[in-house]
Design a protein around this motif. Structure first.
Motif, mmCIF file in Angstrom:
data_model
loop_
_atom_site.group_PDB
_atom_site.id
_atom_site.type_symbol
_atom_site.label_atom_id
_atom_site.label_comp_id
_atom_site.label_asym_id
_atom_site.label_seq_id
_atom_site.Cartn_x
_atom_site.Cartn_y
_atom_site.Cartn_z
ATOM 1 N N HIS A 123 0.841 -1.190 0.000
ATOM 2 C CA HIS A 123 0.000 0.000 0.000
ATOM 3 C C HIS A 123 0.878 1.241 0.000
ATOM 4 O O HIS A 123 1.851 1.315 0.759
ATOM 5 C CB HIS A 123 -0.913 0.003 1.240
ATOM 6 N N ASP A 154 1.752 2.807 3.390
ATOM 7 C CA ASP A 154 2.783 2.107 4.169
ATOM 8 C C ASP A 154 4.173 2.487 3.666
ATOM 9 O O ASP A 154 5.092 2.747 4.450
ATOM 10 C CB ASP A 154 2.588 0.590 4.057
ATOM 11 N N SER A 166 5.196 5.221 2.051
ATOM 12 C CA SER A 166 5.657 6.581 2.367
ATOM 13 C C SER A 166 5.837 6.778 3.872
ATOM 14 O O SER A 166 6.698 7.549 4.290
ATOM 15 C CB SER A 166 4.713 7.642 1.786
ATOM 16 N N THR A 167 5.049 6.042 4.683
ATOM 17 C CA THR A 167 5.233 6.156 6.141
ATOM 18 C C THR A 167 6.614 5.638 6.529
ATOM 19 O O THR A 167 7.338 6.268 7.309
ATOM 20 C CB THR A 167 4.157 5.342 6.883
ATOM 21 N N LEU A 168 6.982 4.493 5.982
ATOM 22 C CA LEU A 168 8.276 3.911 6.346
ATOM 23 C C LEU A 168 9.437 4.724 5.771
ATOM 24 O O LEU A 168 10.456 4.918 6.434
ATOM 25 C CB LEU A 168 8.357 2.461 5.885
ATOM 26 N N GLY A 220 10.364 7.561 7.770
ATOM 27 C CA GLY A 220 11.247 7.158 8.874
ATOM 28 C C GLY A 220 12.724 7.246 8.496
ATOM 29 O O GLY A 220 13.593 7.314 9.354
ATOM 30 N N LYS A 277 10.975 -5.189 1.752
ATOM 31 C CA LYS A 277 11.152 -6.447 2.509
ATOM 32 C C LYS A 277 10.305 -6.445 3.775
ATOM 33 O O LYS A 277 9.792 -7.477 4.196
ATOM 34 C CB LYS A 277 12.630 -6.638 2.879
ATOM 35 N N MET A 278 10.196 -5.270 4.405
ATOM 36 C CA MET A 278 9.404 -5.178 5.642
ATOM 37 C C MET A 278 7.927 -5.424 5.373
ATOM 38 O O MET A 278 7.209 -5.949 6.212
ATOM 39 C CB MET A 278 9.553 -3.779 6.274
ATOM 40 N N LEU A 279 7.478 -5.021 4.193
ATOM 41 C CA LEU A 279 6.032 -4.991 3.942
ATOM 42 C C LEU A 279 5.507 -6.226 3.203
ATOM 43 O O LEU A 279 4.296 -6.442 3.158
ATOM 44 C CB LEU A 279 5.657 -3.729 3.169
ATOM 45 N N ILE A 280 6.398 -6.995 2.626
ATOM 46 C CA ILE A 280 5.896 -8.175 1.897
ATOM 47 C C ILE A 280 6.068 -9.446 2.741
ATOM 48 O O ILE A 280 7.054 -9.607 3.414
ATOM 49 C CB ILE A 280 6.560 -8.297 0.503
#
Lengths: 139, 404
Positions: free
Chosen positions: B341, B344, B346-348, B351, B401-404
């Motif tokens: 998404h 997600d 752009s939020t990460l 960071g 990698k974090m999101l999948i």
């Protein structure tokens, strides 16, 4: 466990992480683990307004306890919703209503979220509380 | 271009965000401001802030001269035939609302048609939808091809005998597509159609020559070209401005007032009711000076290099789709990664200190046309670097990698 105890556990979990990416990883993990809702439950009535992505919340009262299911099309909001479900789901409506959430501030989530996202989080809590209020009255 | 030197002119670039160096890739939303612009605002408010055009005292004269010099500067920057064709507004949005307001009943009547394109920003859609609802005009929407370019093969599909106005963006804030304005406007002119250009993005990355484009109106905002927020421009051809009614009524736009009768001032003053944003206009002049001293041609060329480099690097990322692959393109890249998404993402990336944009970019009809609910968007300016793009694509890989 009481809502307060669950909240303390959540805060403790977050204290393990120094880095915000680790905190996000934890939130994302919770999002991945959360059972979503059925497609036919993704309706306007269940949508939490004020979120930058779509978040749905479905309440159910069983034996005087209020249960929540939640879902989102994005993982971070879903993880945040999962935290709230963990915190409130399965409690008497009045206890949900009486609880003042402190973990958002304590884990530093508030300062890391943009104002839009923070509004979304507040909307999720408000929606849960308004369900709790509704069910506490029809009891 | 001396990018290292240029970066020192933009104080916001000095800061850290979430303990990372700020990477500012949200230039299509607003640009950062260079020191001379910030100093011009400070100088105006600390030395010669006073109301323009009315008083005879010294500092009012200074403010009036500076305000009118800003008008001259803008006129020259876009090659308007005369300074009087420049009206200061709050920004592109107000310029377009200004037009939908004054064109109704004068140019546009019930049953007339207005041509828009599917790639318009909400600010060039909503005022027209409102006018359709109140005045009863029809809206004709021109579609795009798979690359995100307008179909210009058959203008018979664009215009009908009912068409009175064409309102079109110079370039898309989502796809980056630069529209072939000259060609389109020539066709509109042949049919006697009044032409409006939304130049919010176009003014940033193109050399705009309103006489060459031959549009009747050109709208843009100061804050996207390194000026302050709250100042914008409506360029209009003098012949049209002369016959159109004022937008707002009040002080500063009249020759004579009695309770029975009002005589308006001449163009452009009849369109500038109330105290204008003098400081904003002065800062816009300084911003244009800054662009010119840096060199607009060099800026355009360098931004194109950034666009090409970033496009190649992004295409190397698996499951990534770029929306908008026009041949002529502004340094704006919208993209999506399958299974992730955009919020997600752009939020990460935030960071990691990366400022970018996710969502519908005020272009929901275009999102519907592309059958998506949003994109991630990066947009470059001449203070961005190839190293920043490398950092960005490296972080995308981590976040993926974090999101999948």
């Amino acid at each position: 466990m009481s809502i307060k105890d669950i909240e303390l556990n959540l805060i403790e979990d977050f204290e393990l992480f120094d880095d915000w990416m680790d905190k996000y990883n934890y939130i994302i993990g919770m999002g991945k683990e959360l059972d979503g809702i059925e497609e036919d439950e993704k309706i306007q009535d269940n949508l939490v307004s004020g979120c930058t992505s779509q978040v749905w919340l479905v309440p159910q009262l069983i034996d005087d306890r209020l249960y929540f299911k939640a879902d989102s099309d994005a993982l971070i909001p879903k993880g945040i919703a999962a935290m709230l479900v963990k915190l409130y789901s399965g409690n008497p409506p009045q206890e949900i209503l009486d609880h003042k959430p402190e973990f958002i501030k304590k884990i530093g989530l508030e300062q890391h979220l943009s104002p839009n996202r923070a509004n979304g989080l507040a909307s999720m809590i408000n929606k849960m509380k308004s369900y709790a209020e509704y069910y506490s009255k029809i009891k | 271009m001396d990018i290292t030197g240029i970066r020192k002119d933009f104080p916001e670039l000095e800061q850290k965000v979430h303990n990372h160096k700020l990477i500012y890739f949200d230039n299509a939303a607003t640009s950062l401001k260079p020191f001379p612009v910030i100093e011009a605002i400070e100088e105006y408010y600390s030395k010669y802030n006073s109301n323009v055009h009315r008083a005879g005292h010294k500092i009012s004269s200074l403010a009036t001269i500076a305000y009118e010099n800003a008008r001259k500067k803008v006129a020259k920057f876009i090659n308007a035939e005369s300074n009087d064709e420049i009206i200061f507004t709050r920004g592109t949005t107000e310029s377009i609302n200004f037009l939908t307001d004054i064109l109704q009943d004068s140019i546009l009547n019930n049953g007339d048609e207005v041509v828009l394109t599917v790639m318009e920003h909400h600010s060039n859609i909503v005022p027209w939808v409102e006018l359709r609802n109140t005045l009863g005009i029809d809206l004709k929407i021109i579609d795009i091809n798979d690359k995100g370019e307008l179909d210009i093969d058959d203008f018979g599909k664009w215009f009908s005998e009912k068409t009175k106005v064409l309102s079109i963006t110079h370039s898309s804030n989502v796809l980056g597509t630069i529209n072939p304005l000259k060609k389109i406007i020539k066709e509109a002119k042949k049919r006697g159609v009044v032409t409006i250009v939304d130049g919010a993005q176009g003014i940033v990355h193109s050399k705009v020559d309103v006489q060459d484009i031959d549009c009747d109106f050109y709208c843009f905002s100061g804050h996207k070209i390194y000026g302050a927020m709250g100042i914008g421009v409506l360029y209009g051809k003098r012949a049209l401005l002369e016959v159109l009614p004022p937008y707002q009524q009040g002080g500063g736009m009249i020759e004579k007032v009695s309770f029975d009768n009002v005589v308006y001032s001449s163009v452009p003053y009849k369109f500038e009711a109330g105290t204008p944003n003098v400081g904003g206009a002065i800062a816009l002049r300084t911003a244009i000076d800054y662009i010119e001293s840096t060199g607009l041609e060099q800026i355009i060329e360098y931004e194109k290099e950034l666009l090409d480099y970033a496009t190649q690097k992004l295409l190397d990322i698996e499951h990534l789709t770029i929306y908008g692959t026009a041949v002529n393109k502004d340094p704006i890249i919208s993209f999506g990664i399958a299974g992730i998404h955009h919020y997600d993402l752009s939020t990460l990336l935030d960071g990691f200190g990366i400022a970018m944009r996710s969502g519908h970019h005020c272009a929901q009809p275009l999102m519907n046309r592309l059958e998506i609910d949003g994109t991630s968007r990066i947009s470059f300016s001449f203070y961005n670097t190839f190293e920043e793009i490398d950092y960005f694509t490296d972080k995308i890989k981590i976040v993926k990698k974090m999101l999948i």
